[in-house]
Scaffold this motif. Structure first.
Motif, PDB file in Angstrom:
ATOM      1  N   ASP A 194      30.717  54.731   2.098  1.00  0.00           N
ATOM      2  CA  ASP A 194      30.115  55.057   3.388  1.00  0.00           C
ATOM      3  C   ASP A 194      30.962  56.078   4.153  1.00  0.00           C
ATOM      4  N   ASP A 236      30.234  58.700   5.729  1.00  0.00           N
ATOM      5  CA  ASP A 236      29.638  59.213   6.969  1.00  0.00           C
ATOM      6  C   ASP A 236      29.373  58.116   7.991  1.00  0.00           C
ATOM      7  N   ASN A 237      29.839  56.882   7.707  1.00  0.00           N
ATOM      8  CA  ASN A 237      29.706  55.757   8.643  1.00  0.00           C
ATOM      9  C   ASN A 237      28.257  55.493   9.039  1.00  0.00           C
ATOM     10  N   THR A 238      27.381  55.511   8.055  1.00  0.00           N
ATOM     11  CA  THR A 238      25.970  55.214   8.330  1.00  0.00           C
ATOM     12  C   THR A 238      25.694  53.714   8.356  1.00  0.00           C
ATOM     13  N   SER A 283      26.915  50.020   9.716  1.00  0.00           N
ATOM     14  CA  SER A 283      27.747  49.372  10.728  1.00  0.00           C
ATOM     15  C   SER A 283      28.585  48.282  10.066  1.00  0.00           C
ATOM     16  N   GLU A 284      29.909  48.396  10.204  1.00  0.00           N
ATOM     17  CA  GLU A 284      30.827  47.454   9.558  1.00  0.00           C
ATOM     18  C   GLU A 284      31.795  46.864  10.571  1.00  0.00           C
ATOM     19  N   GLU A 323      36.020  49.605   9.695  1.00  0.00           N
ATOM     20  CA  GLU A 323      35.765  50.925   9.120  1.00  0.00           C
ATOM     21  C   GLU A 323      37.017  51.526   8.485  1.00  0.00           C
ATOM     22  N   ASN A 380      37.694  51.426   3.794  1.00  0.00           N
ATOM     23  CA  ASN A 380      36.651  51.925   2.897  1.00  0.00           C
ATOM     24  C   ASN A 380      37.171  52.810   1.773  1.00  0.00           C
TER      25      ASN A 380
END
Length: 646
Positions: free
Chosen positions: A223, A225-227, A229-230, A233, A236
């Motif tokens: 992920d 592009d941080n699409t 929601s975690e 972050e 990764n």
């Protein structure tokens, strides 16, 4: 317009060209149906739904289905949660429901599956590995330089989900970025546990061989592009620090010479040609750690024995012809592997034989022999050349010569393999090592790494084929049940190949006055896959012209006895030779076998050995109009050229 069930039935039947008949009162009036609708599961995942009802009725359903012929009454529809491939747990709703079925009607029940959504989602990369044939999850199997590979990145989530993140992979050489790839999600969710059993459970990308070279390292990020929601972050990337270094090693381009074997006893020719060498090499190329291969086809070779190949090697023809393959290679001064291809009359039994190299004893063999059936002949090549590379058998199918230290039970490959060309996974639960006798076959990480070690440029093999050709005495034979047998010797110009390590047998050449010209001790070479107890030997011992003239006696001795060859009283008197064209593309050669028990027949242009002819009257398959013959009296030999008459 008023429609009834009976009227609709009649219209349908007439439209289909049938003859009407009255519908059964039992099927239409006294029973009912129940339609089960299953929603929400990913493709390929079975539901777990059970229906129970009157008169002991019980039925399991795994997908949307209509149950017919049900006795009217109340039915209980129970649904259980299911684990989808990749580890995602889908919950069923409702877990239980009651449905009434009435006659001549269809009741419905719906079960909806969904992944739980409680808790904060977090994604991490648990691991990744680059494979070219077989690989451990830790990535401990070395990679071959310039060979195509396949990268698998294993993303996992802390809970079930419906996330579809991408993964960004970067390839470095000496920490300088060379390439970047974005990998789309392979499924509709992120697995909650690592599962290697399907390529759809990992984020994958082919890696060209041009990227796989020393200094390669890799990073991956889920992920990017941080699409999604975690909850975190910052975890990764994999690895979390410097890029993951790959262990890349060089391996040779394999040179193989396929020899079409013509059996003297039945005239059968092995079906190998320039057009089908790729089919014989297919499995070896996919499995073994090679950068590539170069295949040539030798001139047809007619065997020296009239015995034909048998499924149990009862007459030892398999090991006899195998030794001739090694003699061809040594006589021709070739550093290539010589692999004979023969046609047999059976489909079950001995399919191939080969020498087992023993680096500790200085034995580095390069000869094998197999049948010409395809595609099985390709697996035979991969197995037999494995023996040439120092591999003995994996413990499956009851072979002889098993490695006691083989690490996996029943000869399993132990870890996941991958046919990179076909993108076909090879699970360890169903694939056995190529060096065993069980199907289906692939290669284990144990065998793969060992073969790569053997083929390494640092191995003793690398310096064994770099010598210049010089005059040598070709001494060959075998040891069967402890008793040595010595074949006629030949004086040839070739790369020297003397015994390289001592053993229980001695080889000695002496002059007529008893003085020793040369002497060695040696161990004969083990033959794999042939029933019986025979080991072979082929040596090219360098001698000067003066020494060659002195040699009058060659002796091999060991624990089981001795074998001696002495020069004939008629030595130096060349026998008359007749070479005449015969039917079937053959040449008939005749000479006095008492003065020369064997003749090495060679192509005068290429130097290829066309036959080791025995007995003074043989047929050799060749289109040549001129032949070179090296006639041996047992110890000494001389070269003569003959013209083939029509």
């Amino acid at each position: 317009m008023r429609c009834t069930w009976a009227g609709l039935w009649l219209l349908v039947l007439l439209a289909c060209g049938g003859e009407p008949s009255a519908p059964s009162a039992d099927s239409n009036a006294s029973t009912g149906s129940l339609a089960i609708a299953v929603n929400g599961l990913p493709s390929g995942t079975d539901a777990a739904v059970t229906i129970v009802g009157p008169e002991g009725y019980s039925q399991s359903v795994t997908a949307t289905q209509i149950l017919e012929g049900l006795v009217p009454g109340d039915y209980t529809v129970s649904a259980q949660d299911v684990l989808a491939p990749g580890g995602t747990l889908y919950s069923a709703s409702p877990a239980s429901q009651e449905v009434s079925v009435v006659a001549a009607a269809t009741a419905t029940a719906t079960v909806t599956y969904s992944p739980p959504s409680s808790g904060d989602l977090n994604l991490v990369i648990d691991g990744m590995y680059l494979t070219q044939s077989v690989q451990t999850y830790a990535g401990s199997v070395p990679l071959v330089q310039d060979r195509d590979g396949y990268l698998r990145v294993f993303v996992v989530a802390n809970r079930t989900n419906q996330a579809t993140p991408t993964v960004r992979v970067r390839f470095f050489h000496d920490l300088v970025v060379q390439s970047e790839v974005i990998i789309a999600a392979p499924g509709l969710s992120v697995p909650t546990a690592v599962d290697e059993s399907s390529l759809s459970y990992s984020w994958n990308v082919p890696v060209p061989g041009t990227l796989i070279r020393p200094g390669l390292s890799i990073t991956a990020e889920v992920d990017p592009d941080n699409t999604v929601s975690e909850s975190n972050e910052g975890d990764n990337a994999f690895p979390s620090g410097v890029p993951l270094a790959m262990n890349v090693r060089s391996a040779p381009t394999l040179g193989v010479t396929f020899v079409p074997v013509v059996q003297a006893g039945n005239g059968r020719r092995g079906d190998v040609s320039d057009a089908n060498t790729g089919l014989f090499m297919a499995d070896l190329e996919r499995m073994h750690p090679l950068a590539g291969y170069n295949a040539l086809v030798h001139a047809e070779y007619t065997t020296s024995t009239s015995d034909t190949l048998e499924n149990d090697n009862g007459n030892n023809a398999w090991v006899t012809i195998l030794n001739e393959m090694e003699l061809l290679r040594v006589a021709e001064g070739s550093s290539r592997y010589h692999y004979g291809v023969a046609k047999v009359s059976y489909t079950s039994g001995v399919a191939g034989v080969a020498y087992v190299s023993e680096p500790a004893n200085g034995i580095h063999a390069r000869a094998g022999l197999g049948w010409d059936y395809l595609p099985s002949g390709s697996l035979v090549v991969a197995h037999e050349l494995g023996h040439n590379w120092g591999r003995n058998h994996a413990p499956c199918g009851d072979p002889g010569g098993v490695y006691a230290e083989y690490p996996y039970l029943n000869g399993s490959i132990g870890v996941y393999g991958l046919d990179v060309k076909a993108l076909a996974l090879k699970p360890p639960t169903s694939f056995s090592d190529i060096m065993g006798y069980c199907d289906d076959k692939w290669i284990s990480d144990y065998s793969y790494s060992a073969v790569l070690d053997y083929l390494s440029p640092a191995s003793p093999l690398a310096s064994a084929t770099t010598q210049d050709a010089q005059t040598s005495l070709l001494v060959w034979g075998h040891v069967r049940d402890g008793q040595p047998v010595l074949e006629p010797s030949f004086l040839v110009k070739t790369r020297p190949s003397p015994p390289r390590k001592s053993g229980h047998y001695t080889l000695q050449a002496s002059a007529s006055d008893g003085s020793v010209v040369f002497a060695f001790s040696f161990s004969p070479t083990e033959v794999a896959d042939a029933p019986g107890n025979q080991r072979n030997f082929v040596f090219a011992v360098p001698v000067s012209a003066t020494q060659a003239g002195w040699i009058a006696r060659v002796r091999v001795a060991g624990p089981g006895g001795e074998a001696v060859r002495e020069t004939a009283p008629t030595a130096g008197i060349p026998p008359a030779i007749e070479a005449k064209r015969a039917a079937g593309g053959r040449v008939r050669l005749r000479w006095n076998a008492r003065s020369a028990p064997m003749a090495m027949v060679r192509d005068p242009n290429t130097g290829e050995v066309l036959s080791l002819a025995r007995g003074g009257d043989v047929f050799v398959r060749t289109s040549k109009t001129q032949l070179d013959l090296v006639l041996s009296d047992g110890v000494r030999s001389h070269l003569t050229s003959v013209s083939v008459t029509p």
